[in-house]
Motif scaffolding. Sequence first.
Motif, short mmCIF file in Angstrom:
data_model
loop_
_atom_site.label_atom_id
_atom_site.label_comp_id
_atom_site.label_asym_id
_atom_site.label_seq_id
_atom_site.Cartn_x
_atom_site.Cartn_y
_atom_site.Cartn_z
N GLY A 75 0.84 -1.19 0.00
CA GLY A 75 0.00 0.00 0.00
C GLY A 75 0.87 1.24 0.00
N ASP A 99 -0.87 -4.60 -2.19
CA ASP A 99 -2.02 -3.84 -1.70
C ASP A 99 -2.74 -4.65 -0.64
N PRO A 134 -10.66 0.19 3.48
CA PRO A 134 -11.54 1.31 3.14
C PRO A 134 -12.69 1.52 4.11
N SER A 182 -8.61 4.33 8.13
CA SER A 182 -7.53 4.40 7.15
C SER A 182 -7.14 5.84 6.84
N PRO A 237 -6.00 5.22 0.54
CA PRO A 237 -5.21 4.27 -0.25
C PRO A 237 -3.87 4.81 -0.72
#
Length: 300
Positions: free
Chosen positions: A26, A156, A200, A216, A219
């Motif tokens: 990520g 990711d 998310p 979070s 992204p």
Amino acid sequence: MQRIAARLLCLLLLAMATPVAQAVVGGAGVDANTPDSPWAGVGAVLSGKGHYTGALIGPRHVLTAAHVVKGRLLSELAFRLNLSDAEPIVLPVVAVHLHPGYQGTRRASDGFWRDDLAVLELAQPAPPGVPVYDLYPKADLLRAMIVFVGYGRGGDGVQGAHLPGSPRIKRVGYNRIDALLPHGLTDPRRVLLLFDFDGPDLASNRFKPDTAMNASLGPDLEATFAGGDSGAPLFVHDRGRWKIVGVAAFVAGQEGAPGRYGSIAGGTLVPAYLDWIRALLQPSAPTDAPAGAEEKNTKR
């Protein structure tokens, strides 16, 4: 209450904590190999046939994780700086200093090990102008935002660490410190930091409560460790400078997927070890080389 919750969570993940020999999953992507990058002083620690991560804390001294170098001969170690896309600068290691408290990756009752720090002494100084990083002196860092830079695998939160790592590819990620753990029941010094890899939504949040502060960072920022990030510096921004607050040590996940959303990573908290580190930067510091008997670590 935060400490109790962290301990319970660590016990649940006890069997899955492994040394971080992966990369940033990520996060903000790949850093440019340029001399003016703020991360130009973060290099690849070449150890045997593997590569890991370390950062300059002096012109001839590199801070990394002990499990990266323990058991290696000096001839098996080097520090690689990538200042351009051309030939790297590879500096031999002439001395290894393992923290005297390090007992390998044998887990304590909460599932994690302590004192996972090493300082490498280089044969010659890094080139002029390469960043040398200060150490952050305070341990009261709960909820602080950190940035980490490592040479591990990429990926990711859905697929995990599926991109190969390379000693020339330096990835950058961000997170928040969710928990601080003591050295032991009789030693309250905060020596470990933990954070989770939030997806998310809050379904992957491991450190309660489910609030925006625990969610979070997005992204393009939120990340965790993967293979090759062992020894990676964890930075905080203080008074206009990036300062090292931790060193990447381990990652723990659910269902064997430490690089996916919901996984937890941890690092050694540098402020607890300032006296030991600073003593090694003095010209008269003793040497500990080779690094000791080879230890069979599970380095991914």
